[in-house]
Design a protein around this motif. Structure first.
Motif, PDB file in Angstrom:
ATOM      1  N   LEU A  50       0.811  -1.216   0.000  1.00 51.69           N
ATOM      2  CA  LEU A  50       0.000   0.000   0.000  1.00 51.69           C
ATOM      3  C   LEU A  50       0.846   1.269   0.000  1.00 51.69           C
ATOM      4  CD1 LEU A  50      -2.848  -0.875   2.546  1.00 51.69           C
ATOM      5  CD2 LEU A  50      -2.821  -1.171   0.057  1.00 51.69           C
TER       6      LEU A  50
ATOM      7  N   HIS B 134      -6.846  -1.342   9.988  1.00 53.02           N
ATOM      8  CA  HIS B 134      -7.152   0.004   9.513  1.00 53.02           C
ATOM      9  C   HIS B 134      -6.323   1.035  10.268  1.00 53.02           C
ATOM     10  CE1 HIS B 134      -9.488   3.774   9.521  1.00 53.02           C
ATOM     11  NE2 HIS B 134      -9.931   3.399   8.331  1.00 53.02           N
TER      12      HIS B 134
ATOM     13  N   GLU C 292       0.829   5.600   0.139  1.00 53.74           N
ATOM     14  CA  GLU C 292       0.040   6.583   0.881  1.00 53.74           C
ATOM     15  C   GLU C 292      -1.210   6.962   0.096  1.00 53.74           C
ATOM     16  OE1 GLU C 292       0.399   7.547   4.008  1.00 53.74           O
ATOM     17  OE2 GLU C 292       2.015   6.058   4.051  1.00 53.74           O
TER      18      GLU C 292
ATOM     19  N   ASP D 120      -2.863   4.955  -1.937  1.00 49.20           N
ATOM     20  CA  ASP D 120      -3.797   3.837  -1.763  1.00 49.20           C
ATOM     21  C   ASP D 120      -4.569   3.983  -0.452  1.00 49.20           C
ATOM     22  OD1 ASP D 120      -2.985   2.513  -4.111  1.00 49.20           O
ATOM     23  OD2 ASP D 120      -1.409   1.419  -3.055  1.00 49.20           O
ATOM     24  N   LYS D 121      -3.847   4.303   0.610  1.00 54.05           N
ATOM     25  CA  LYS D 121      -4.463   4.394   1.938  1.00 54.05           C
ATOM     26  C   LYS D 121      -5.551   5.457   1.988  1.00 54.05           C
ATOM     27  CE  LYS D 121      -0.221   2.871   4.233  1.00 54.05           C
ATOM     28  NZ  LYS D 121       0.872   3.255   5.146  1.00 54.05           N
ATOM     29  N   GLN D 122      -5.403   6.493   1.191  1.00 56.42           N
ATOM     30  CA  GLN D 122      -6.420   7.542   1.152  1.00 56.42           C
ATOM     31  C   GLN D 122      -7.590   7.165   0.259  1.00 56.42           C
ATOM     32  OE1 GLN D 122      -6.411  10.091   3.316  1.00 56.42           O
ATOM     33  NE2 GLN D 122      -4.603   8.962   4.062  1.00 56.42           N
TER      34      GLN D 122
ATOM     35  N   LEU E 135      -2.275   0.669   9.820  1.00 55.66           N
ATOM     36  CA  LEU E 135      -1.764   1.106   8.520  1.00 55.66           C
ATOM     37  C   LEU E 135      -2.048   2.571   8.230  1.00 55.66           C
ATOM     38  CD1 LEU E 135      -2.716  -1.996   6.346  1.00 55.66           C
ATOM     39  CD2 LEU E 135      -0.527  -1.485   7.431  1.00 55.66           C
TER      40      LEU E 135
ATOM     41  N   ILE F  93      -5.100   3.975   7.407  1.00 50.81           N
ATOM     42  CA  ILE F  93      -6.005   4.085   6.259  1.00 50.81           C
ATOM     43  C   ILE F  93      -7.022   5.200   6.491  1.00 50.81           C
ATOM     44  CG2 ILE F  93      -7.856   2.830   5.025  1.00 50.81           C
ATOM     45  CD1 ILE F  93      -6.184   0.276   5.441  1.00 50.81           C
ATOM     46  N   ASN F  94      -7.453   5.819   5.398  1.00 48.13           N
ATOM     47  CA  ASN F  94      -8.489   6.842   5.396  1.00 48.13           C
ATOM     48  C   ASN F  94      -9.589   6.513   6.415  1.00 48.13           C
ATOM     49  OD1 ASN F  94     -10.700   8.532   4.591  1.00 48.13           O
ATOM     50  ND2 ASN F  94     -11.260   7.027   3.025  1.00 48.13           N
TER      51      ASN F  94
END
Length: 390
Positions: A63, A93, A65, A67-69, A96, A98-99
């Motif tokens: 992933l 979540h 950055e 991707d995480k958003q 990592l 994640i958004n």
């Protein structure tokens, strides 16, 4: 619009047990494990790794950055989850980053959970083409020391980023599936070890394959000659071979040789990791994609998923142009080459070294574990997770 696997990652613990040595210790002919069920090494999870950390470590390598958003859905398939209420995906979540404006759930149906996650992801992306979905399949298979299922244990996780216009594999429209209420394998909530009716489970695995395969051919108009390879859920690597042998007489000797050769390649990673339940099918697929270097873009790959209890599904994907550029071949080669072998005695000690279930607190030494994300202990009935990269 194409929808499918944009990225795929894999993680296993840094410890493993040689199956030949386990066989000798159990007074079993080594060939029963290495040839009879087709297993060479078993990944062994230390107390600092659980399904949450395995999944988070698998996702960490793929992933970006961005991707995480863009991820707005996390689907965690597991049958060895750590909490009867809170989704294992929520921990991932957070670990990592994640958004926050994302759905996160845990899906359970034995080894079928990650496949259910992929199908849910396809529907979500069809309605939201700009979205990305993180699908996780993570488990630690435990049957108990000196039990019939001991040789089919393992630990590991596969993480897949599902998106529109995928870089690795576009999933095709046709999919066939079935459900039947049977007791071939189960784990009651009061037990940390699974129960299995091995002979019955083998029979049902093959029966489900035969039925969804026949249904798929009727629904799609395709046959064995249209496939470059068929990957299977692998509780042990000989299992998929038994299912495929039931359809060998359908086409030419050339078809049989091609499917058989590619199936053997697809089992390589699984032979050296063991059973990882929800991630096993996708570890097999990853083994094929990474180790068969002449696998051509445009090849159709069949995927047979089976989860005891039972749900089975057959579906397919087409390899995208330049798919190899999106694989993590070097990382996975390093993962396997740097693992440490444990003795049978050490494995037994690790197996019995478990987190407390009586509310006691525990602090763990995570420096012995080279993984980036670990279980650091328990406090106030809550598992403590650490991402060393933060």
């Amino acid at each position: 619009m194409k929808i499918g696997i944009d990225k795929i990652g894999f993680f296993a613990p840094h410890l493993y047990l040689d199956m030949n040595k386990l066989a000798v210790e159990r007074n079993v002919e080594p060939e029963k494990f290495t040839i009879g069920i087709g297993q060479e090494k078993m990944a062994v999870a230390p107390i600092t790794q659980d399904p949450v950390t395995l999944a988070a470590n698998a996702a960490l390598e793929i992933l970006s950055e961005e991707d995480k958003q863009q991820i707005d859905f996390v689907i965690f398939g597991t049958e060895s989850g750590i909490d009867n209420s809170k989704s294992a995906g929520v921990y991932v979540h957070n670990l990592l980053g994640i958004n926050p404006y994302a759905r996160t759930v845990e899906v359970k149906q034995a080894c079928y959970g990650a496949t259910a996650g992929i199908q849910m992801a396809k529907g979500h992306i069809a309605l939201n083409p700009e979205s990305k979905v993180l699908v996780l399949g993570s488990d630690i298979a435990r049957y108990g020391l000196k039990t019939g299922g001991e040789s089919t244990q393992g630990a590991g996780a596969v993480a897949m980023l599902i998106s529109a216009n995928p870089k690795i594999m576009a999933l095709e429209e046709h999919s066939t599936f079935m459900t039947n209420d049977i007791m071939d394998f189960w784990r009651p909530v009061y037990s940390d070890k699974a129960f299995v009716d091995g002979k019955f489970s083998n029979e049902q695995y093959i029966l489900f394959f035969s039925k969804v395969w026949e249904q798929y051919k009727e629904k799609s108009g395709l046959g064995l000659e249209d496939f470059e390879a068929i990957c299977c859920h692998l509780p042990y690597t000989k299992m998929g071979k038994k299912a495929l042998q039931t359809i060998w007489d359908e086409r030419t000797e050339e078809d049989k040789e091609r499917i058989s050769e590619n199936y053997k390649i697809s089992t390589t990673y699984n032979r050296n990791v063991g059973n990882i339940y929800t991630g096993s099918l996708y570890l097999s697929m990853l083994s094929l994609l990474e180790l068969k270097e002449d696998l051509k873009p445009g090849s159709r790959i069949g995927l047979y998923s089976y989860g005891s209890g039972a749900v089975g599904e057959f579906f397919t994907g087409i390899l995208e142009e330049d798919y190899r550029k999106s694989l993590q071949v070097d990382q996975h080669r390093k993962l396997f080459s740097t693992r440490q072998e444990v003795t049978v005695a050490e494995y037994e000690e690790i197996f019995e070294d478990t987190l407390p279930v009586d509310g006691s607190a525990m602090e763990l030494d995570i420096e012995k574990d080279p993984a980036a994300i670990c279980v650091a202990g328990i406090a106030d009935n809550k598992r403590q997770y650490v991402n060393k990269l933060r």
